[in-house]
Scaffold this motif. Structure first.
Motif, short mmCIF file in Angstrom:
data_model
loop_
_atom_site.label_atom_id
_atom_site.label_comp_id
_atom_site.label_asym_id
_atom_site.label_seq_id
_atom_site.Cartn_x
_atom_site.Cartn_y
_atom_site.Cartn_z
N VAL A 154 -17.52 -14.63 30.48
CA VAL A 154 -18.91 -14.15 30.61
C VAL A 154 -19.21 -13.91 32.09
O VAL A 154 -18.99 -14.79 32.92
CB VAL A 154 -19.91 -15.16 30.04
N ILE A 155 -19.70 -12.72 32.39
CA ILE A 155 -20.17 -12.38 33.74
C ILE A 155 -21.68 -12.20 33.67
O ILE A 155 -22.19 -11.39 32.89
CB ILE A 155 -19.52 -11.09 34.27
N MET A 156 -22.40 -12.98 34.47
CA MET A 156 -23.85 -12.80 34.56
C MET A 156 -24.11 -11.57 35.44
O MET A 156 -23.72 -11.54 36.61
CB MET A 156 -24.53 -14.02 35.17
N LEU A 157 -24.71 -10.55 34.86
CA LEU A 157 -24.97 -9.29 35.55
C LEU A 157 -26.49 -9.18 35.69
O LEU A 157 -27.16 -8.69 34.79
CB LEU A 157 -24.41 -8.13 34.72
N THR A 158 -27.05 -9.66 36.81
CA THR A 158 -28.47 -9.93 36.84
C THR A 158 -29.06 -9.77 38.24
O THR A 158 -28.35 -9.83 39.24
CB THR A 158 -28.73 -11.38 36.35
N GLY A 212 -22.04 -22.19 31.05
CA GLY A 212 -20.72 -21.74 30.62
C GLY A 212 -20.32 -20.37 31.12
O GLY A 212 -19.29 -19.84 30.70
N ALA A 213 -21.11 -19.77 32.04
CA ALA A 213 -20.74 -18.47 32.58
C ALA A 213 -19.55 -18.60 33.53
O ALA A 213 -19.40 -19.62 34.20
CB ALA A 213 -21.93 -17.84 33.32
N ASP A 214 -18.73 -17.53 33.59
CA ASP A 214 -17.54 -17.56 34.44
C ASP A 214 -17.77 -16.93 35.81
O ASP A 214 -17.20 -17.37 36.81
CB ASP A 214 -16.39 -16.82 33.74
N ARG A 215 -18.61 -15.90 35.87
CA ARG A 215 -18.84 -15.19 37.13
C ARG A 215 -20.32 -14.82 37.22
O ARG A 215 -21.05 -14.83 36.22
CB ARG A 215 -17.99 -13.91 37.22
#
Length: 636
Positions: free
Chosen positions: A580-584, A599-602
């Motif tokens: 999971v990549i947080m794109l924010t 639990g996000a990875d990036r």
């Protein structure tokens, strides 16, 4: 009455010669008899008819797909009447991929003027058709109002949907003049096309019948041999931003009890502006990567520069919070060093040139290209340093140098050949509302805030800002930062078969951002979209994905909660861990930490570029055992 010859079987002595000419041409050519039956198919046209029929046995219309036969029949009828007819249509068969053809049907006459044959000539325009369609799509999804006007006629020749909505012209702007659309004062400014005007910006106060609003507008000119050819306009309704800025200033005057509320407000403003701005920057980055025509590159560069100005204005607005000691935490994101330096140096380069000063940028060759840190914070430090260097330098040069430090950090140095300073007065230079000499204040102006805010911003970044006079005249100001390099994508990544496409889930409440990511990944991934956290969790339970791109601030369920629910579902069902990549736009440390705990990875901040997104995905897939590493840049 046009004489179209005898019957289908009539022999025409020119058929052999005309067939030889047709075979020698790279164009797609059919020779027809006057009744529209095929006499000859050129070698090139056999791409669409690999097995030509015997002469006079097959109607030309029957060689085409059923959905384009109306144009075919019309073309034959017009040619039979002696009138050339041109049309564009699509041709697709089992033996041939879909292509777009510009086709012309005309009559061939003998010496007596009788029509003896019909000549069909077609050219493949697939690339330019698809390029134009792609360009139109990107222009339409831009959240800014984009217009292009013919500078000589004064009429609009292009406007996107955002422009039609902003100016209340849903029937379109094409053919109208600025005076037909804009209030008089705004129209006069928008129509002024002085030679050498470059880029100009203004904020117009529009007292429209529907209510008062602020419009931020930028215009840029393109040129040909005769002077200004087109005026490109970018306009945005910043009424809400202006109200937000006013509310922010009022909040800064309140008691310490309101500090927490103001901090949350600033975070929300950052998110609300960064989100649509991401659609502009990422969309233009995508357009520039796909289209290399010089005129398209020129337009994309202009739009990118205007978007950078808007981004800088946002950062300046947020920097106001530093005036009352409300120092927000650094916003951590992945950024390209060259992009950061260009954003800082671009405006200063023009200012130095106007004073006759040389402006030099030096980046040490050994530095990484991508870092993890707060680029906006670094800009808040470097911009006042460069502005001061230009202000206090009358001849010589301004130099911005970036080099690695022995302790692993990075040094940004601003060197000038200006008036210098007295070392005994250095402390006064970094104090708020102070300069080392009141005479300088009178001569050069300014509030004495630049260096004070720059040092405060440097401390927020965990860095050190210092200065020293140079022996041969001038000054050197430097910023030392503990700036880590971003993870480098694996050099030995093994490309996979293009058929092995990624499965990507994109969760974002903003439709423009969802569409931009879809377009970025369309060549290498099958994208599923969700407009909030609830839909994202349901999709993750229903389907299997290779990567999930998750926004944070969404209705019904935020992204951090959604990631936690997805991880709970994986553990409960025994499913594999999906990266999971947080794109924010929420990039402050507390957001990054909360996403990591969920639990996000990036974590990748908006606005982002295509290169940064692909680098993040590549890094995750290179480490993921469930999927073969993919050379994203090779397939992008």
């Amino acid at each position: 009455m046009i004489d179209v010859g005898a019957d289908d079987e009539t022999f025409y002595e020119g058929d052999v010669f005309h067939g030889q000419i047709a075979d020698a041409s790279p164009a797609y050519i059919w020779l027809l008899n006057p009744q529209g039956r095929i006499v000859h198919v050129s070698r090139a046209a056999r791409r669409f008819q690999p097995e030509p029929p015997p002469p006079h046995t097959m109607a030309w219309r029957d060689a085409w797909p059923a959905d384009c036969r109306f144009s075919i029949e019309r073309g034959v009828q017009e040619a039979q009447a002696g009138r050339p007819f041109s049309f564009r249509t699509r041709f697709a068969t089992e033996q041939s991929s879909t292509v777009y053809l510009d086709t012309t049907v005309s009559a061939v006459r003998d010496d007596s003027g009788r029509i003896v044959r019909l000549l069909v000539k077609a050219e493949d325009v697939t690339q330019e058709t698809e390029t134009a369609a792609f360009l139109n799509t990107v222009i339409e999804v831009l959240p800014l109002a984009l217009t292009v006007k013919d500078a000589r006629t004064g009429r609009y020749i292009l406007a996107n949907r955002a422009a039609e909505k902003l100016f209340g012209r849903f029937e379109g702007l094409t053919g109208l003049q600025a005076s037909d659309v804009l209030p008089p004062a705004f129209a006069e400014w928008a129509s002024d096309a002085a030679p050498g005007m470059g880029s100009q910006s203004t904020v117009y106060e529009d007292h429209a019948p529907a209510g008062f609003r602020y419009l931020a507008a930028t215009k840029l000119a393109t040129y040909d041999d005769e002077g200004v050819r087109h005026l490109i306009g970018l306009t945005e309704d910043i009424t809400q931003k202006q109200r937000d800025a006013d509310a922010l200033y009022q909040a800064l005057e309140q008691a310490e009890q309101a500090n927490r509320a103001r901090s949350a407000f600033v975070t929300n403003i950052s998110h609300e502006i960064r989100t649509p701005l991401n659609g502009v920057i990422a969309g233009i980055d995508l357009l520039a990567a796909r289209l290399t025509a010089p005129d398209v590159q020129e337009v994309t560069a202009m739009i990118r520069a205007s978007a950078s100005v808007l981004q800088d204005q946002l950062q300046q607005l947020l920097a106001v919070t530093l005036l009352d000691g409300i120092e927000g935490p650094a916003e951590v994101e992945t950024f390209a060093l060259s992009d950061l330096i260009e954003r800082v140096a671009g405006p200063c380069r023009e200012a130095a040139k106007a004073k006759g000063l040389a402006f030099v940028v030096e980046i040490a060759p050994g530095l990484p290209k991508v870092f993890v840190g707060d680029p906006a914070g670094i800009e808040r430090v470097l911009t006042p340093l460069l502005n001061n260097a230009i202000k206090f330098t009358h001849r010589g040069e301004i130099r911005l140098a970036v080099a690695p430090r022995q302790d692993g950090g990075v040094r940004f140095a601003c060197v000038d050949t200006g008036v210098g300073f007295d070392p005994a007065m250095k402390a006064a230079m970094f104090a708020a509302f102070r300069q080392q000499d009141d005479a300088l204040t009178r001569e050069y102006g300014g509030m004495g805030l630049g260096l004070a805010l720059a040092r405060k911003a440097a401390r927020a970044l965990g860095g050190i800002l210092d200065a020293a006079p140079r022996e041969d005249g001038g000054s050197i100001f430097w910023l030392d930062l503990p700036l880590p390099a971003a993870p480098v994508q694996a050099e030995d990544a093994v490309p996979v078969d293009p058929v092995d496409r990624l499965r990507v889930l994109v969760a974002d409440d903003h439709p423009t951002n969802r569409r931009i990511v879809e377009m970025m990944l369309e060549s290498l991934a099958d994208v599923t979209t969700a407009q909030d956290g609830v839909e994202a969790v349901e999709a993750a339970e229903r389907e299997t994905f290779d990567v999930i791109l998750m926004d944070i601030q969404m209705p019904r369920m935020d992204g951090i909660t959604a990631v936690a629910r997805i991880r709970e579902g994986e553990r409960a069902a025994g499913r594999a861990h999906v990266p999971v990549i947080m794109l924010t736009a929420n990039t402050q440390p507390e957001h990054v930490e909360a996403a990591r705990l969920a639990g996000a990875d990036r974590h990748l901040g908006k606005p982002f570029t295509l290169a940064l997104l692909l680098n993040e995905i590549q890094t995750l897939l290179a480490d993921a055992p469930a999927h073969t590493p993919m050379d994203l840049h090779a397939n992008a």
